[in-house]
Design a protein around this motif. Sequence first.
Motif, PDB file in Angstrom:
ATOM      1  N   PHE A  10       0.852  -1.179   0.000  1.00 44.06           N
ATOM      2  CA  PHE A  10       0.000   0.000   0.000  1.00 44.06           C
ATOM      3  C   PHE A  10       0.887   1.228   0.000  1.00 44.06           C
ATOM      4  CE2 PHE A  10      -2.104   3.416   2.394  1.00 44.06           C
ATOM      5  CZ  PHE A  10      -3.216   3.601   1.602  1.00 44.06           C
ATOM      6  N   THR A  11       0.588   2.170  -0.874  1.00 46.29           N
ATOM      7  CA  THR A  11       1.284   3.451  -0.910  1.00 46.29           C
ATOM      8  C   THR A  11       0.266   4.528  -0.585  1.00 46.29           C
ATOM      9  OG1 THR A  11       2.747   2.620  -2.647  1.00 46.29           O
ATOM     10  CG2 THR A  11       2.668   5.007  -2.335  1.00 46.29           C
ATOM     11  N   ALA A  12       0.532   5.289   0.467  1.00 41.99           N
ATOM     12  CA  ALA A  12      -0.407   6.322   0.909  1.00 41.99           C
ATOM     13  C   ALA A  12      -0.484   7.451  -0.106  1.00 41.99           C
ATOM     14  CB  ALA A  12       0.015   6.868   2.259  1.00 41.99           C
ATOM     15  N   GLY A  13      -1.687   8.007  -0.279  1.00 40.21           N
ATOM     16  CA  GLY A  13      -1.909   9.138  -1.159  1.00 40.21           C
ATOM     17  C   GLY A  13      -1.647  10.448  -0.434  1.00 40.21           C
ATOM     18  N   ALA A  14      -1.650  11.533  -1.176  1.00 39.95           N
ATOM     19  CA  ALA A  14      -1.309  12.867  -0.645  1.00 39.95           C
ATOM     20  C   ALA A  14      -2.254  13.289   0.471  1.00 39.95           C
ATOM     21  CB  ALA A  14      -1.323  13.892  -1.773  1.00 39.95           C
ATOM     22  N   GLU A  15      -3.556  13.100   0.291  1.00 39.70           N
ATOM     23  CA  GLU A  15      -4.523  13.536   1.310  1.00 39.70           C
ATOM     24  C   GLU A  15      -4.351  12.742   2.607  1.00 39.70           C
ATOM     25  OE1 GLU A  15      -6.546  16.212   1.136  1.00 39.70           O
ATOM     26  OE2 GLU A  15      -5.510  16.574  -0.754  1.00 39.70           O
ATOM     27  N   LEU A  16      -4.091  11.444   2.517  1.00 39.53           N
ATOM     28  CA  LEU A  16      -3.871  10.634   3.708  1.00 39.53           C
ATOM     29  C   LEU A  16      -2.597  11.085   4.438  1.00 39.53           C
ATOM     30  CD1 LEU A  16      -4.618   8.320   5.573  1.00 39.53           C
ATOM     31  CD2 LEU A  16      -3.474   6.761   3.985  1.00 39.53           C
ATOM     32  N   LYS A  17      -1.561  11.355   3.667  1.00 39.77           N
ATOM     33  CA  LYS A  17      -0.298  11.834   4.277  1.00 39.77           C
ATOM     34  C   LYS A  17      -0.525  13.152   5.011  1.00 39.77           C
ATOM     35  CE  LYS A  17       2.810   9.639   0.972  1.00 39.77           C
ATOM     36  NZ  LYS A  17       3.776   9.866  -0.102  1.00 39.77           N
ATOM     37  N   LYS A  18      -1.293  14.057   4.390  1.00 42.13           N
ATOM     38  CA  LYS A  18      -1.594  15.345   5.030  1.00 42.13           C
ATOM     39  C   LYS A  18      -2.374  15.135   6.328  1.00 42.13           C
ATOM     40  CE  LYS A  18      -1.762  18.247   0.885  1.00 42.13           C
ATOM     41  NZ  LYS A  18      -2.659  19.010   0.014  1.00 42.13           N
ATOM     42  N   ALA A  19      -3.348  14.245   6.303  1.00 46.21           N
ATOM     43  CA  ALA A  19      -4.169  13.986   7.493  1.00 46.21           C
ATOM     44  C   ALA A  19      -3.332  13.393   8.621  1.00 46.21           C
ATOM     45  CB  ALA A  19      -5.307  13.041   7.146  1.00 46.21           C
ATOM     46  N   VAL A  20      -2.428  12.495   8.296  1.00 46.64           N
ATOM     47  CA  VAL A  20      -1.577  11.882   9.303  1.00 46.64           C
ATOM     48  C   VAL A  20      -0.608  12.889   9.901  1.00 46.64           C
ATOM     49  CG1 VAL A  20       0.282  10.173   9.601  1.00 46.64           C
ATOM     50  CG2 VAL A  20      -1.772   9.560   8.335  1.00 46.64           C
ATOM     51  N   ASN A  21      -0.141  13.817   9.089  1.00 47.98           N
ATOM     52  CA  ASN A  21       0.810  14.808   9.560  1.00 47.98           C
ATOM     53  C   ASN A  21       0.156  16.065  10.130  1.00 47.98           C
ATOM     54  OD1 ASN A  21       3.359  13.535   9.003  1.00 47.98           O
ATOM     55  ND2 ASN A  21       2.832  13.712   6.847  1.00 47.98           N
ATOM     56  N   GLY A  22      -1.177  16.071  10.219  1.00 45.67           N
ATOM     57  CA  GLY A  22      -1.904  17.172  10.821  1.00 45.67           C
ATOM     58  C   GLY A  22      -1.886  18.462  10.025  1.00 45.67           C
TER      59      GLY A  22
END
Length: 92
Positions: free
Chosen positions: A79-91
């Motif tokens: 699984f490779t995380a998408g941009a929106e998921l990365k943003k959500a995880v990083n606050g």
Amino acid sequence: MNKSELIEQIAKRSGLSLAGSRRALDAVLASVSEALSEGDRVQLVGFGTFKITERNSREGRNPKTGEVIQIPASKTPSFTAGAELKKAVNGR
């Protein structure tokens, strides 16, 4: 979060019943699994991409005896995380 908790969240956010939410989640998971087993990739824009990667055969060691063993080639889901998921995880 486990599967039951996820089903509760789906029901709460979608207005579906718990049974309907369970069926919906099971259908999504089955569809992703089927697509991957057929060699397809599943891309959910903003969330991420599920795909199959191939590992080459390689040498390894038996940790108990130290003996060199041959590890066969295999396929594994990734699984490779998408941009929106990365943003959500990083606050962000």
